[in-house]
Write a protein that holds these residues in place. Sequence first.
Motif, short mmCIF file in Angstrom:
data_model
loop_
_atom_site.label_atom_id
_atom_site.label_comp_id
_atom_site.label_asym_id
_atom_site.label_seq_id
_atom_site.Cartn_x
_atom_site.Cartn_y
_atom_site.Cartn_z
N ILE A 93 66.99 -14.14 7.07
CA ILE A 93 67.46 -13.30 5.97
C ILE A 93 66.30 -12.91 5.06
CG2 ILE A 93 68.86 -13.31 3.87
CD1 ILE A 93 70.90 -15.03 5.46
N PHE A 94 65.52 -13.90 4.61
CA PHE A 94 64.41 -13.59 3.72
C PHE A 94 63.33 -12.77 4.44
CE2 PHE A 94 66.27 -16.99 1.20
CZ PHE A 94 66.10 -16.52 -0.09
N GLY A 95 63.07 -13.11 5.70
CA GLY A 95 62.08 -12.36 6.46
C GLY A 95 62.51 -10.92 6.67
N ALA A 96 63.78 -10.72 7.05
CA ALA A 96 64.28 -9.36 7.28
C ALA A 96 64.30 -8.55 5.99
CB ALA A 96 65.68 -9.42 7.89
N VAL A 97 64.68 -9.19 4.89
CA VAL A 97 64.65 -8.50 3.59
C VAL A 97 63.21 -8.08 3.26
CG1 VAL A 97 64.94 -8.82 1.11
CG2 VAL A 97 66.75 -9.55 2.67
N GLY A 98 62.25 -8.97 3.54
CA GLY A 98 60.85 -8.63 3.32
C GLY A 98 60.40 -7.46 4.16
N VAL A 99 60.82 -7.45 5.42
CA VAL A 99 60.48 -6.34 6.31
C VAL A 99 61.08 -5.03 5.80
CG1 VAL A 99 60.82 -5.40 8.63
CG2 VAL A 99 60.18 -7.80 8.33
N LEU A 100 62.35 -5.07 5.43
CA LEU A 100 63.01 -3.87 4.90
C LEU A 100 62.34 -3.40 3.61
CD1 LEU A 100 66.72 -4.83 5.59
CD2 LEU A 100 65.47 -2.96 6.65
N LEU A 101 61.93 -4.34 2.78
CA LEU A 101 61.23 -3.98 1.55
C LEU A 101 59.90 -3.30 1.86
CD1 LEU A 101 60.97 -4.00 -1.52
CD2 LEU A 101 60.17 -6.38 -1.37
N ALA A 102 59.19 -3.79 2.88
CA ALA A 102 57.92 -3.16 3.27
C ALA A 102 58.16 -1.73 3.74
CB ALA A 102 57.26 -3.98 4.38
N TYR A 103 59.21 -1.52 4.55
CA TYR A 103 59.54 -0.16 4.98
C TYR A 103 59.92 0.72 3.79
CZ TYR A 103 59.80 -2.11 9.72
OH TYR A 103 59.52 -2.71 10.91
N LEU A 104 60.64 0.14 2.86
CA LEU A 104 61.06 0.88 1.68
C LEU A 104 59.85 1.32 0.85
CD1 LEU A 104 63.48 1.85 -0.03
CD2 LEU A 104 63.43 -0.36 -1.19
N LEU A 190 42.39 -13.25 7.90
CA LEU A 190 42.86 -12.00 7.31
C LEU A 190 43.73 -11.17 8.25
CD1 LEU A 190 42.74 -10.23 4.74
CD2 LEU A 190 40.74 -9.09 5.75
N PRO A 191 43.38 -11.06 9.55
CA PRO A 191 44.22 -10.24 10.43
C PRO A 191 45.53 -10.90 10.85
CG PRO A 191 41.97 -10.50 11.31
CD PRO A 191 42.16 -11.53 10.24
N TYR A 192 45.65 -12.20 10.66
CA TYR A 192 46.75 -12.96 11.27
C TYR A 192 48.13 -12.42 10.86
CZ TYR A 192 50.02 -16.76 12.15
OH TYR A 192 51.11 -17.48 12.54
N GLY A 193 48.44 -12.44 9.57
CA GLY A 193 49.77 -12.03 9.10
C GLY A 193 50.12 -10.61 9.48
N PRO A 194 49.24 -9.62 9.21
CA PRO A 194 49.58 -8.24 9.57
C PRO A 194 49.77 -8.01 11.07
CG PRO A 194 47.87 -8.26 7.89
CD PRO A 194 48.08 -9.68 8.33
N ILE A 195 48.97 -8.68 11.92
CA ILE A 195 49.13 -8.49 13.37
C ILE A 195 50.47 -9.07 13.83
CG2 ILE A 195 48.27 -9.15 15.64
CD1 ILE A 195 45.46 -9.00 14.56
N VAL A 196 50.81 -10.27 13.40
CA VAL A 196 52.09 -10.87 13.77
C VAL A 196 53.23 -9.99 13.27
CG1 VAL A 196 53.62 -12.85 13.40
CG2 VAL A 196 51.18 -13.23 13.84
N PHE A 197 53.14 -9.53 12.04
CA PHE A 197 54.15 -8.65 11.47
C PHE A 197 54.31 -7.39 12.32
CE2 PHE A 197 55.61 -5.20 8.82
CZ PHE A 197 56.59 -5.77 8.01
N GLY A 325 50.20 -7.37 0.71
CA GLY A 325 50.55 -8.75 0.44
C GLY A 325 51.88 -9.14 1.06
N LEU A 326 52.82 -8.20 1.07
CA LEU A 326 54.16 -8.48 1.60
C LEU A 326 54.13 -8.68 3.10
CD1 LEU A 326 57.17 -8.69 0.83
CD2 LEU A 326 57.36 -6.24 1.27
N ILE A 327 53.48 -7.77 3.85
CA ILE A 327 53.48 -7.90 5.30
C ILE A 327 52.66 -9.12 5.73
CG2 ILE A 327 53.82 -5.44 5.66
CD1 ILE A 327 50.90 -5.22 6.47
N SER A 328 51.61 -9.47 4.99
CA SER A 328 50.83 -10.66 5.32
C SER A 328 51.66 -11.91 5.15
CB SER A 328 49.58 -10.73 4.44
OG SER A 328 48.70 -9.64 4.69
#
Length: 376
Positions: A93-104, A190-197, A325-328
Motif C-alpha cells: 500500500i505505501f509503496g504503491a502510493v509512493g509510486v502513484l505519487l511519483a507519477y503524479l 546512488l543508482p540502487y533505488g532508482p534502478i530497482v524502482f 528522493g521519492l523514487i529512491s
Amino acid sequence: MTTKDLFRFYIYPIATMAGSIIGVGFLSLPFITLKVGTWFMLFYFIALAALIIFLHVIVAERTLKTPDFKRFAGFADFYLGSWARNLSLVLNIFGAVGVLLAYLIIGSEFLMAIFEPFWGKPQVFYVTLYCLVLSSIVYFGAKALSRIEFWAIILLLASMLLIFFRGFAQISLTNLFQPGMESGLMRFFLPYGPIVFSLWGTGLIPEVEEMLRHGHKHLLKRIIIISTIIPAVIYLAFILLVLGITGEGTTESALIGIKNQFGNGVAMFTLLIGLITTFTAFIAQGSLLKETFIYDMKMKNTLAWLLACFVPLLLYFMGLNSFFGLISFVGGVFLGISGIMILMMYKKIGGKKYVIYPLSLVFILGMMYELIFFIL
C-alpha cells in the motif's frame, strides 16, 4: 497460432507488463550515470536487471501454483503466514502510493510544460486535472490498457528515434564515457533505488497471468522475462543516447536537458510521449492498488478506488513532491523489503541458500543506505 492469438496471448500481455514497468523512474537514469560513471552504471544496471528478472520468474511460478484472484499480500499469506500478509499489505500500500505519487509529480509537470503556454493555469490545476482524468479510468477498469500500453511503447521508441536522428551529429564519446562525479558510498549506492524502482513489476504479474486463458498460462514465465528485458534495453539505449548528446548538461529529468539542447519542437514531442507513458503507468498501478484493496482487504469498489487514487493527491498537497528522493526511497526500502519476502517464498519451496542469502544482503544494504540518506 493466428495473428489474433499472437496479439492476445503474446503481444498484449507483454505490452501490459512492459508498459507497467516503463514509468518515469528511467528519466533520472542518465543523470545518475553522469554522477557515477558510464561503465559503473552499466555493470550496476545489468546486475540489478538480472536480479529483478530472477525475482519476477519466482513470482510468476508462485502465481501459476496459487489460487487465482490473489495479489502479493495473498501470496505472502499462502506461503509465509498471516504476519507476512499483514507486512506485505503495508508495504504494497505505501509503496504503491509512493509510486502513484511519483507519477503524479512528474506527469503533472509534463502536462503543465505542454499546456501552460496556452492555458496559463497554476500548477495545482494541472496536478488536479491529471489525477481526476486518470482516476476516472481506474474506476471503470483498465481492460483495454494492454492496447494503450502497446502503442505507448511504440511512441516512446519513436521519440527516442527522433532524438537520435536529431542529435546524432552531437553524440560524443567523451560524453558517453565520463568517469563520474561521485565517489565512495554515494557512488556505489546512488543508482540502487532508482534502478530497482524503474524495473520492478512483480505486482502486475497476477494480472498478466489472468490474461492468459484457454490453456496458454504455460507462456507466463517467457512473457515475464521478455517483458522485463524490453524496458531494460530501452533504458540502456535511453541512458547512452541522452548522455551522449547532453553530456554535462544532463539534468535530473532527462527531458529538460533535451529541451535545452534541441529547443521546444523536439521537447514538446518527447514531453507528450512522457505524459502518455505516465498515463498508462498510473492507470496500471492505480488499478493494481485498487484490486489489492478489493481482493486482499475485501473493500468495496468505490472505497478501494478513492483510497488508491486520491491519497497520492492528498500527500502531494501536504508537500511530498521531491521526485528523485521519492523514487529512491520507494525503490530502495519498500521494494527492497518486498524483494526479501520473495526470496523467503523461494526458500520455502526449496530455494538454494547460496542464492538467497547474498541476494538478501544486497537488499538489506540498499535499504540501510536509503534510510540513512532519507533521514540525513
